[in-house]
Design a protein around this motif. Structure first.
Motif, PDB file in Angstrom:
ATOM      1  N   ALA A   1       0.825  -1.212   0.000  1.00  0.00           N
ATOM      2  CA  ALA A   1       0.000   0.000   0.000  1.00  0.00           C
ATOM      3  C   ALA A   1       0.860   1.262   0.000  1.00  0.00           C
ATOM      4  O   ALA A   1       0.602   2.197  -0.774  1.00  0.00           O
ATOM      5  CB  ALA A   1      -0.924  -0.005   1.221  1.00  0.00           C
ATOM      6  N   VAL A   2       1.872   1.306   0.848  1.00  0.00           N
ATOM      7  CA  VAL A   2       2.728   2.500   0.904  1.00  0.00           C
ATOM      8  C   VAL A   2       3.540   2.614  -0.387  1.00  0.00           C
ATOM      9  O   VAL A   2       3.746   3.707  -0.916  1.00  0.00           O
ATOM     10  CB  VAL A   2       3.638   2.458   2.146  1.00  0.00           C
ATOM     11  CG1 VAL A   2       4.565   3.675   2.176  1.00  0.00           C
ATOM     12  CG2 VAL A   2       2.800   2.425   3.427  1.00  0.00           C
ATOM     13  N   GLY A   3       3.990   1.472  -0.922  1.00  0.00           N
ATOM     14  CA  GLY A   3       4.681   1.497  -2.203  1.00  0.00           C
ATOM     15  C   GLY A   3       3.796   2.014  -3.323  1.00  0.00           C
ATOM     16  O   GLY A   3       4.240   2.772  -4.189  1.00  0.00           O
ATOM     17  N   ALA A   4       2.516   1.645  -3.294  1.00  0.00           N
ATOM     18  CA  ALA A   4       1.574   2.109  -4.320  1.00  0.00           C
ATOM     19  C   ALA A   4       1.320   3.611  -4.194  1.00  0.00           C
ATOM     20  O   ALA A   4       1.242   4.324  -5.203  1.00  0.00           O
ATOM     21  CB  ALA A   4       0.259   1.344  -4.208  1.00  0.00           C
ATOM     22  N   CYS A   5       1.206   4.107  -2.966  1.00  0.00           N
ATOM     23  CA  CYS A   5       1.041   5.555  -2.778  1.00  0.00           C
ATOM     24  C   CYS A   5       2.251   6.301  -3.332  1.00  0.00           C
ATOM     25  O   CYS A   5       2.117   7.367  -3.942  1.00  0.00           O
ATOM     26  CB  CYS A   5       0.871   5.875  -1.293  1.00  0.00           C
ATOM     27  SG  CYS A   5      -0.700   5.339  -0.578  1.00  0.00           S
ATOM     28  N   ASN A   6       3.429   5.732  -3.127  1.00  0.00           N
ATOM     29  CA  ASN A   6       4.657   6.383  -3.579  1.00  0.00           C
ATOM     30  C   ASN A   6       4.644   6.673  -5.073  1.00  0.00           C
ATOM     31  O   ASN A   6       5.044   7.758  -5.509  1.00  0.00           O
ATOM     32  CB  ASN A   6       5.857   5.506  -3.233  1.00  0.00           C
ATOM     33  CG  ASN A   6       7.097   5.830  -4.034  1.00  0.00           C
ATOM     34  OD1 ASN A   6       7.271   5.348  -5.142  1.00  0.00           O
ATOM     35  ND2 ASN A   6       7.952   6.669  -3.491  1.00  0.00           N
ATOM     36  N   VAL A   7       4.201   5.720  -5.886  1.00  0.00           N
ATOM     37  CA  VAL A   7       4.320   5.881  -7.336  1.00  0.00           C
ATOM     38  C   VAL A   7       3.289   6.850  -7.905  1.00  0.00           C
ATOM     39  O   VAL A   7       3.294   7.135  -9.098  1.00  0.00           O
ATOM     40  CB  VAL A   7       4.230   4.522  -8.071  1.00  0.00           C
ATOM     41  CG1 VAL A   7       5.289   3.563  -7.570  1.00  0.00           C
ATOM     42  CG2 VAL A   7       2.836   3.904  -7.943  1.00  0.00           C
ATOM     43  N   GLU A   8       2.426   7.396  -7.067  1.00  0.00           N
ATOM     44  CA  GLU A   8       1.471   8.396  -7.525  1.00  0.00           C
ATOM     45  C   GLU A   8       2.082   9.798  -7.598  1.00  0.00           C
ATOM     46  O   GLU A   8       1.403  10.749  -7.962  1.00  0.00           O
ATOM     47  CB  GLU A   8       0.252   8.401  -6.603  1.00  0.00           C
ATOM     48  CG  GLU A   8      -0.561   7.113  -6.691  1.00  0.00           C
ATOM     49  CD  GLU A   8      -1.752   7.088  -5.761  1.00  0.00           C
ATOM     50  OE1 GLU A   8      -2.878   6.846  -6.244  1.00  0.00           O
ATOM     51  OE2 GLU A   8      -1.569   7.324  -4.549  1.00  0.00           O
ATOM     52  N   ALA A   9       3.378   9.905  -7.257  1.00  0.00           N
ATOM     53  CA  ALA A   9       4.093  11.183  -7.366  1.00  0.00           C
ATOM     54  C   ALA A   9       5.435  10.941  -8.040  1.00  0.00           C
ATOM     55  O   ALA A   9       5.950   9.810  -8.056  1.00  0.00           O
ATOM     56  CB  ALA A   9       4.294  11.810  -5.984  1.00  0.00           C
ATOM     57  N   ALA A  10       6.029  12.010  -8.583  1.00  0.00           N
ATOM     58  CA  ALA A  10       7.286  11.875  -9.326  1.00  0.00           C
ATOM     59  C   ALA A  10       8.473  11.629  -8.420  1.00  0.00           C
ATOM     60  O   ALA A  10       9.414  10.927  -8.793  1.00  0.00           O
ATOM     61  CB  ALA A  10       7.527  13.139 -10.153  1.00  0.00           C
ATOM     62  N   ASP A  11       8.448  12.179  -7.200  1.00  0.00           N
ATOM     63  CA  ASP A  11       9.585  12.030  -6.296  1.00  0.00           C
ATOM     64  C   ASP A  11       9.318  10.911  -5.307  1.00  0.00           C
ATOM     65  O   ASP A  11       8.293  10.231  -5.370  1.00  0.00           O
ATOM     66  CB  ASP A  11       9.878  13.351  -5.580  1.00  0.00           C
ATOM     67  CG  ASP A  11       8.759  13.749  -4.627  1.00  0.00           C
ATOM     68  OD1 ASP A  11       7.608  13.337  -4.868  1.00  0.00           O
ATOM     69  OD2 ASP A  11       9.037  14.463  -3.649  1.00  0.00           O
TER      70      ASP A  11
END
Length: 397
Positions: free
Chosen positions: A344-354
């Motif tokens: 889940a946290v990994g998926a949230c991460n890829v929703e932004a460029a950084d």
């Protein structure tokens, strides 16, 4: 007594140490190039978008993600006494100046940086300068601060010359000393250039020496293949068909558990997150941050699919997944919940460029999961594996 953030008032839950740098990320989404080769064609001017400057490396990516998830980290890296180092200190200091307690500023070194080229539709390319990371060694750790924490996580010794040189003797010495303090230990690596000194190191031998002092080992599967099955890694590079299946993951994790690891997790990119644990007696030696229900963590294999998101960038996705996993462990959750929160946290991460723009609070991320966040389809046609609909992941008998 098991110390977790639930039953402790310690100022520090976890030390995140190792590689730190400044990430320089140009926006390539507005260009018309179809590949990096076309983008970097000699002699041409290519218009790009705005530049993102962000702190990077495991120390920043995992440490600040943990901070956003409500965990109390301290960060231990090595920076130069230069403009780039000042930028790193300023960015992290805006989160909390106390985070940098234990970080070394070396007047004789230059701060590390990475230029990240992330063109739409292709994987990232990194242009990396090691800088101060190359001289980081076991003596740069503040063990007096480590002793106050539950968990010690170290990231990317594969990019830090002193930490992989001479059979990684500095990394082994560091983990051995941290483990002697009763602190749970965790390790992440990165994929080295195969032609570099790090790429030529005997990583099988290094892991045999190191993993007896590493409780939790969390590489991505390509890194594990590179270290343990170089021929399979090279074969996969040339193949259009994924060679990674449940059988191979079991074989790799069995080997790492036999070397001394207690919890092995593989980040699998868009195929999710896999975990395999040792027996209860072995897990009992984890250290300060260990599950209250050891039996519920023991002798388990799990594979969690990814959650569905619109991918903007993948910088720091693996580090974010680790933050989700370790945050769940520190909160005393089950292995199933830890693997789910990693994805889940990994998926949230890829929703932004950084590496950090997409990370949400623990409460927001958990609500998203519990609200029926859809997952990608993952079919496992392998003996002994079954889908557990209650926890929405694959389990092995």
């Amino acid at each position: 007594m098991v110390r977790t953030i639930r039953d402790s008032e310690m100022a520090t839950d976890i030390i995140v140490a190792g590689h730190i740098c400044l990430d320089i990320i140009p926006d390539l989404s507005i260009g018309v190039a179809q590949s990096l080769a076309e983008l970097l064609h000699p002699g041409q001017l290519v218009e790009v978008g705005a530049l993102t400057l962000a702190t990077g490396g495991a120390v920043s990516n995992t440490g600040l993600a943990l901070h956003r998830l409500g965990i109390h980290p301290r960060l231990m890296g090595k920076l130069g006494n230069d403009l780039l180092g000042e930028m790193v200190r300023q960015v992290i200091g805006e989160y909390d100046p106390a985070l940098l307690q234990g970080t070394v500023v070396d007047a004789l070194s230059s701060t590390s940086y990475t230029v990240i080229l992330s063109a739409p539709g292709v994987d990232r390319t990194f242009l990396h300068y090691p800088g101060a990371n190359a001289t980081f060694n076991a003596d740069d750790i503040r063990y007096d601060i480590v002793e106050q924490a539950c968990l010690f996580h170290f990231g990317y010794p594969t990019l830090m010359r002193e930490m992989y040189a001479r059979g990684a003797e500095q990394t082994v010495a560091m983990f051995k000393r941290v483990k002697s303090l009763g602190v749970t230990t965790s390790l992440d690596v990165s994929l080295p250039d195969p032609h570099s000194e790090a790429g030529q190191a005997d990583w099988c031998a290094i892991l045999r020496d190191l993993l007896p002092y590493v409780d939790i080992f969390l590489p991505n599967v390509d890194e594990a293949l590179f270290m343990l099955r170089r021929e399979v890694y090279l074969e996969q590079l040339c193949s259009d068909i994924p060679l990674i299946d449940a059988t191979l993951l079991s074989e790799l994790s069995d080997e790492l558990l036999a070397y001394g690891g207690k919890v092995v997790g593989f980040k699998l990119g868009n195929r999710g997150f896999y975990a395999h644990t040792a027996g209860e007696a072995t897990l009992a030696t984890l250290g300060a941050a260990r599950p209250g229900n050891l039996a519920g963590w023991a002798n388990i294999e799990l594979w969690a699919p990814c959650f569905l998101v619109d991918v903007v960038g993948t910088t720091g996705a693996g580090d974010a997944a680790i933050a989700g996993f370790l945050a769940a462990l520190l909160r005393g959750l089950s292995l199933e919940e830890a693997v789910t929160m990693a994805t889940a946290v990994g998926a949230c991460n890829v929703e932004a460029a950084d590496a950090l723009g997409g990370i949400r609070s623990w409460e927001e991320t958990l609500a998203r999961v519990q609200g029926g966040w859809r997952q990608q389809t993952l079919e496992l046609d392998a003996p002994g594996w079954y889908w557990d609909n209650d926890v929405r992941l694959w389990k092995h008998n």
